[in-house]
Write an enzyme that holds these catalytic residues in place. Structure first.
Site, PDB file in Angstrom:
ATOM      1  N   LYS A 117      69.772 168.146  74.660  1.00 24.19           N
ATOM      2  CA  LYS A 117      71.172 167.731  74.844  1.00 24.19           C
ATOM      3  C   LYS A 117      71.882 168.632  75.862  1.00 24.19           C
ATOM      4  O   LYS A 117      72.847 168.213  76.499  1.00 24.19           O
ATOM      5  CB  LYS A 117      71.931 167.766  73.521  1.00 24.19           C
ATOM      6  CG  LYS A 117      71.325 166.920  72.403  1.00 24.19           C
ATOM      7  CD  LYS A 117      71.860 165.513  72.384  1.00 24.19           C
ATOM      8  CE  LYS A 117      71.407 164.675  71.206  1.00 24.19           C
ATOM      9  NZ  LYS A 117      69.950 164.557  70.970  1.00 24.19           N
TER      10      LYS A 117
HETATM   11  C1  LIG Z   1      69.000 163.557  70.828  1.00 26.50           C
HETATM   12  C2  LIG Z   1      67.565 163.878  70.723  1.00 26.50           C
HETATM   13  C3  LIG Z   1      66.562 162.898  70.922  1.00 26.50           C
HETATM   14  C4  LIG Z   1      66.876 161.437  71.170  1.00 26.50           C
HETATM   15  O1  LIG Z   1      67.421 161.191  72.447  1.00 26.50           O
HETATM   16  P1  LIG Z   1      68.189 159.804  72.712  1.00 26.50           P
HETATM   17  O2  LIG Z   1      68.763 159.947  74.073  1.00 26.50           O
HETATM   18  O3  LIG Z   1      69.248 159.733  71.653  1.00 26.50           O
HETATM   19  O4  LIG Z   1      67.192 158.717  72.607  1.00 26.50           O
HETATM   20  C5  LIG Z   1      65.233 163.289  70.854  1.00 26.50           C
HETATM   21  N1  LIG Z   1      64.883 164.567  70.575  1.00 26.50           N
HETATM   22  C6  LIG Z   1      65.821 165.531  70.363  1.00 26.50           C
HETATM   23  C7  LIG Z   1      65.369 166.912  70.036  1.00 26.50           C
HETATM   24  C8  LIG Z   1      67.183 165.231  70.441  1.00 26.50           C
HETATM   25  O5  LIG Z   1      68.085 166.189  70.220  1.00 26.50           O
END
Ligand SMILES: *Cc1c(COP(=O)(O)O)cnc(C)c1O
Length: 498
Positions: A117
């Protein structure tokens, strides 16, 4: 000029600039903002980025979409977002993890919260701050976040000390891990506040939604010089920066002679809200030679079923897994894919059906268009654990639970299709973010406790604890307020001194 409209705006009545789309977040008809046209990646453009650092690549790629920002602004913001101090060793390193199957791990977790993120949340607040200026907004944006853990910390780190913005995060007092709680309670920055709620995540989320829908509160905040805003993952300002690392990975493959210019590679993404994989889809539509996009899910495999059958059906049990960021039944960004494959009229109809019946089925031509690019696979809890174990034993590569789901699905795709084109797998979190589960998968034994698991994993695997998690127990706790969910609004007023 790049223009944006809502995925549900059949007449493209309300077009706007990227700054407006970023400031507004969600379109007024409930749809998501999408660009009306996609920029094209020319060979010259790609070549011009070949020797550039990640921040410069990011600025030049973002400029294609955010053309109401100047190149100087974007270079400045990207340099600050992806600086060495925040991403030691570089922002999105590509690591070869399996020679035989040509598998690479695109490590997106070297930022300040050790999860992917950060790739978007380090830059998005800077883009929002500029968007406020560009749209003549003189109020301060107040970001309210309800979090079950990871998003809250990444948002706090991203928004800290950003101009004209304040952020307040609410989390369920017994609903986050000890590490997550410590990460938030020790947050630094002059414009941040963190508050625990007696209740679960839904109570926190409902509380935030109530504040957003409260007209009296909006008026009082407005009088005091504030405008409410969200850090939600459907904001275009979070999506656009995610396109960058797919292009960057391609450039790295070329420069290491592991791919010839124009040759295709596949991408596998551990998917929750469908944002990350959709960014890869856009990169492909812009001309990046991506072959297949493999959508990897855990046992909440609603997307696997959708890609196989064309029916999206949320009427099903919800499972808690060891890859919690993918425990999701409504993947909001899927709406953007529907817009690009079915058009806004059908998209609006599908979304209406999802709202009323909890399911919809796409037409055969839409399914065929999606099939051309996407394949869906899922990994059970057992397969996830085994993947962590074998990758460490066989390849000496330590990965987290989300990455393991994707590595497992990538292998399933390769064995199923015989397509062994280079496979870039998104690695979305540091193994230390999920140290308990990773330790157990590697050793077959439980760790003694969550904080101790960090050290135990490090000595067992001879790998380093990433800087955001090292020394966590020694940091100073700044926030220890615990309140009832019904008192959230008054806590907001208290924080703002109004
Ligand atoms: C948010 C997240 C995801 C999923 O990503 P999206 O863009 O919501 O599909 C996968 N792995 C981790 C560790 C995340 O924090």
């Amino acid at each position: 000029m790049m223009r944006y409209c809502s995925t549900r705006d059949t007449e493209q009545k309300n077009v706007c600039t990227s700054a407006q789309a970023i400031k507004q977040g969600l379109a007024s008809d409930g749809g998501l903002f999408v660009p009306l046209e996609l920029p094209v990646l020319t060979e010259e453009f790609l070549q011009s980025l070949a020797g550039a650092s990640y921040d410069v690549r990011a600025a030049k790629i973002l400029k294609l979409f955010l053309d109401d920002y100047t190149e100087k602004e974007l270079l400045e913001d990207c340099a600050a977002a992806y600086r060495e101090q925040s991403f030691p060793g570089g922002a999105a390193p590509l690591v070869k993890v399996d020679d035989f199957s040509h598998t690479y791990s695109l490590e997106l977790w070297h930022g300040p919260t050790a999860a992917f993120k950060d790739m978007a949340l380090q830059i998005m607040p800077r883009l929002l701050s500029r968007a406020l200026q560009k749209t003549g907004e003189d109020r301060t944006a107040l970001i309210l976040v309800a979090t079950s853990g990871d998003t809250g910390k990444a948002a706090l780190e991203g928004y800290r000390d950003i101009n004209q913005i304040k952020i307040m995060v609410f989390y369920p007092v017994d609903g986050v891990s000890r590490v997550q709680k410590l990460q938030m309670a020790t947050q630094e920055g002059d414009n941040v506040n963190v508050c625990a709620i007696r209740g679960n995540f839904d109570d926190a989320q409902t509380g935030v939604k109530c504040i957003f829908g409260d007209e009296e509160a909006a008026e009082k905040l407005k009088q005091a010089g504030y405008v409410l805003s969200s850090a939600n993952s459907i904001n275009w300002g979070r999506l656009a920066p995610q396109i960058v690392y797919y292009i960057s990975a391609y450039l790295d493959l070329i420069s290491r002679n592991e791919l010839r210019p124009g040759e295709t590679f596949n991408v596998c993404v551990p998917t929750g809200n469908f944002g990350n994989i959709f960014a890869a889809y856009l990169a492909k539509r812009m001309g990046l030679p991506i072959g297949k996009l493999i959508c990897a899910s855990n046992s909440n495999n609603i997307l696997t079923d959708f890609l196989q059958t064309g029916t999206y059906d949320r009427n099903r049990p919800f499972h808690l897994t060891m890859s919690p960021s993918m425990d999701i039944l409504i993947s909001s960004n899927l709406e953007r894919l529907l817009y690009f494959t079915a058009g806004s009229e059908k998209t609006a109809a599908y979304m209406k059906q999802l709202n009323t019946e909890g399911k919809y089925t796409v037409d055969a031509d839409v399914k065929a268009a999606i099939d051309e690019t996407f394949a869906g696979y899922f990994a059970t809890e057992k397969q996830t654990e085994q993947t962590i174990h074998t990758y460490f034993e066989r390849h000496g590569y330590l990965c987290d639970t989300h990455t393991a789901v994707a590595l497992c699905c990538a292998a399933q795709y390769q064995n199923h299709t015989g397509d062994f084109a280079p496979m870039v797998v998104d690695s979305t979190a540091s193994p230390y973010k999920f140290a308990n589960d990773v330790y157990r998968a590697v050793t077959g034994e439980p760790a003694s406790d969550e904080l101790a698991a960090l050290k135990e994993l490090s000595s067992k695997t001879d790998t380093e604890i990433p800087y955001p998690l090292a020394g966590l127990a020694k940091r100073k706790v700044r926030f220890d307020t615990v309140i009832d969910a019904k008192d959230m609004l008054s806590e907001v007023y208290k924080y703002l001194g109004i």
